[in-house]
Write an enzyme that holds these catalytic residues in place. Structure first.
Site, PDB file in Angstrom:
ATOM      1  N   GLY A  31       0.821  -1.212   0.000  1.00 22.09           N
ATOM      2  CA  GLY A  31       0.000   0.000   0.000  1.00 22.09           C
ATOM      3  C   GLY A  31       0.850   1.255   0.000  1.00 22.09           C
ATOM      4  O   GLY A  31       2.014   1.228  -0.379  1.00 22.09           O
ATOM      5  N   ALA A  32       0.239   2.392   0.420  1.00 20.25           N
ATOM      6  CA  ALA A  32       0.891   3.708   0.336  1.00 20.25           C
ATOM      7  C   ALA A  32       1.403   3.897  -1.098  1.00 20.25           C
ATOM      8  O   ALA A  32       2.576   4.205  -1.332  1.00 20.25           O
ATOM      9  CB  ALA A  32       2.016   3.852   1.357  1.00 20.25           C
ATOM     10  N   HIS A  37       4.437   2.177  -8.017  1.00 21.59           N
ATOM     11  CA  HIS A  37       3.461   1.074  -8.019  1.00 21.59           C
ATOM     12  C   HIS A  37       2.568   1.162  -9.261  1.00 21.59           C
ATOM     13  O   HIS A  37       2.260   0.151  -9.891  1.00 21.59           O
ATOM     14  CB  HIS A  37       2.561   1.151  -6.783  1.00 21.59           C
ATOM     15  N   GLN A  61       8.142  -9.198   7.693  1.00 30.01           N
ATOM     16  CA  GLN A  61       9.364  -8.667   7.075  1.00 30.01           C
ATOM     17  C   GLN A  61       9.922  -7.446   7.809  1.00 30.01           C
ATOM     18  O   GLN A  61      10.860  -6.828   7.336  1.00 30.01           O
ATOM     19  CB  GLN A  61       9.139  -8.383   5.586  1.00 30.01           C
ATOM     20  N   GLY A 147       9.284  -3.918  -8.456  1.00 28.47           N
ATOM     21  CA  GLY A 147      10.132  -2.797  -8.836  1.00 28.47           C
ATOM     22  C   GLY A 147      11.612  -3.151  -8.720  1.00 28.47           C
ATOM     23  O   GLY A 147      12.039  -3.806  -7.769  1.00 28.47           O
ATOM     24  N   GLN A 148      12.368  -2.673  -9.690  1.00 27.18           N
ATOM     25  CA  GLN A 148      13.829  -2.861  -9.691  1.00 27.18           C
ATOM     26  C   GLN A 148      14.487  -2.090  -8.538  1.00 27.18           C
ATOM     27  O   GLN A 148      15.608  -2.379  -8.164  1.00 27.18           O
ATOM     28  CB  GLN A 148      14.375  -2.402 -11.057  1.00 27.18           C
ATOM     29  N   GLN A 153      15.503  -7.751  -3.280  1.00 29.04           N
ATOM     30  CA  GLN A 153      14.230  -8.482  -3.164  1.00 29.04           C
ATOM     31  C   GLN A 153      13.936  -9.241  -4.458  1.00 29.04           C
ATOM     32  O   GLN A 153      13.524 -10.407  -4.435  1.00 29.04           O
ATOM     33  CB  GLN A 153      13.109  -7.487  -2.866  1.00 29.04           C
TER      34      GLN A 153
HETATM   35  O1  PAF Z   1       8.074  -4.639  -2.088  1.00 31.34           O
HETATM   36  C1  PAF Z   1       7.119  -4.690  -1.270  1.00 31.34           C
HETATM   37  O2  PAF Z   1       6.256  -3.795  -1.213  1.00 31.34           O
HETATM   38  C2  PAF Z   1       6.998  -5.874  -0.341  1.00 31.34           C
HETATM   39  O3  PAF Z   1       8.243  -6.311   0.083  1.00 31.34           O
HETATM   40  C3  PAF Z   1       6.168  -7.032  -0.926  1.00 31.34           C
HETATM   41  C4  PAF Z   1       6.829  -7.610  -2.170  1.00 31.34           C
HETATM   42  C5  PAF Z   1       4.773  -6.541  -1.289  1.00 31.34           C
HETATM   43  C6  PAF Z   1       6.045  -8.155   0.095  1.00 31.34           C
HETATM   44  O4  PAF Z   1       5.426  -7.736   1.266  1.00 31.34           O
END
Ligand code: PAF
Length: 280
Positions: A31-32, A37, A61, A147-148, A153
């Site tokens: 979100g946010a 996004h 996380q 996103g890069q 991640q």
């Molecule tokens: O990149 C993010 O916003 C988060 O790490 C994700 C991939 C949605 C997992 O919670």
């Protein structure tokens, strides 16, 4: 846009749709939402018949003492944005729906998951891999968009998808920046005016390194020194890492090649920001 909060309902809708709705794209988020996004949604819309998104601030996380409680939550506005971008299905579970009492299984990607942000934030990528694996099982997408900007991640999730034979493609999408170069991030909301100015040094250091690479410099140690010289002079900025690594393994490389990842993480005030580029 249909908003679903229960795992069982989302799974049942997605299972039925998988046979009917052609290519399904999925954009997992916390979100946010910002233009970064939105660029993922737009890419998914050009490549897929239907697009699903999720909004879930994943407690797993965040380490104790990190910003889980403060993480910006703008659900109503997010829904408006997703609807306007043509997202068909939004999964927005509560934490207890994702992690009911008694849930103990996690997914760890050793090695890659312990490098860069994984080294600074122990357990972070176990939280990310676990929630993303669960989301993949629930949504059953054909393509998932990330996103890069979160390059580490991306590497962790690509490894997980390969190792666990998820039947989907992970798509990495270009970083979206403000006009002055600051990489868009939900955490930019934490910055005050001065910090917003100070944060620009991350991008400036990367631009300087990229120029040196374009000018023929390929030795990582020299390039890192060039970047450090800029970052170390900046006020209000505490560098977590500046690294030149293989984009898949996240292991350091001695010489930069096309596709090598140059990445930086730094605290600006109390806000941890990251940025990177892939060498041309
Ligand atoms: O990149 C993010 O916003 C988060 O790490 C994700 C991939 C949605 C997992 O919670």
């Amino acid at each position: 846009m249909q908003i679903v909060k229960s795992v069982a309902e989302m799974q049942s809708i997605c299972r039925k749709l998988r046979t009917q709705d052609g290519m399904r794209g999925f954009v997992p988020t916390m979100g946010a939402l910002h233009k970064g996004h939105i660029s993922l949604i737009q890419r998914a819309r050009t490549e897929c018949q239907t697009v699903a998104a999720s909004i879930f601030v994943n407690p797993l996380q965040f380490a104790p003492g990190e910003d889980f409680a403060q993480y910006p939550r703008t659900f109503e506005e997010d829904c408006r944005l997703l609807e306007a971008e043509g997202v068909a299905l939004l999964f927005a579970p509560e934490a207890r729906e994702m992690y009911p009492d008694g849930a103990v299984t996690t997914i760890t990607v050793p090695g890659i998951g312990d490098r860069l942000d994984g080294a600074s934030r122990p357990g972070h990528f176990t939280g990310v891999a676990t929630v993303v694996a669960k989301l993949f099982h629930i949504v059953a997408p054909h393509r998932a968009y990330f996103g890069q900007k979160d390059a580490a991640q991306l590497a962790v999730l690509r490894q997980m998808v390969q190792d666990l034979n998820f039947d989907l493609e992970v798509v990495g999408c270009a970083i979206v920046r403000d006009t002055d170069g600051l990489a868009l991030s939900s955490r930019n909301k934490y910055l005050n005016g001065l910090e917003r100015e100070q944060a620009l040094v991350l991008h400036q250091a990367l631009v300087r390194i990229a120029k040196s690479i374009a000018g023929g410099e390929r030795e990582s140690s020299t390039l890192l020194q060039i970047g450090r010289n800029i970052l170390d002079k900046a006020t209000g900025v505490q560098v977590d890492y500046l690294a030149i690594v293989n984009a898949e393994s996240l292991l350091p490389v001695v010489y930069v090649e096309k596709g090598t990842l140059v990445a930086v993480a730094a605290y600006v005030g109390r806000t941890r920001l990251i940025d990177n580029f892939l060498a041309a």
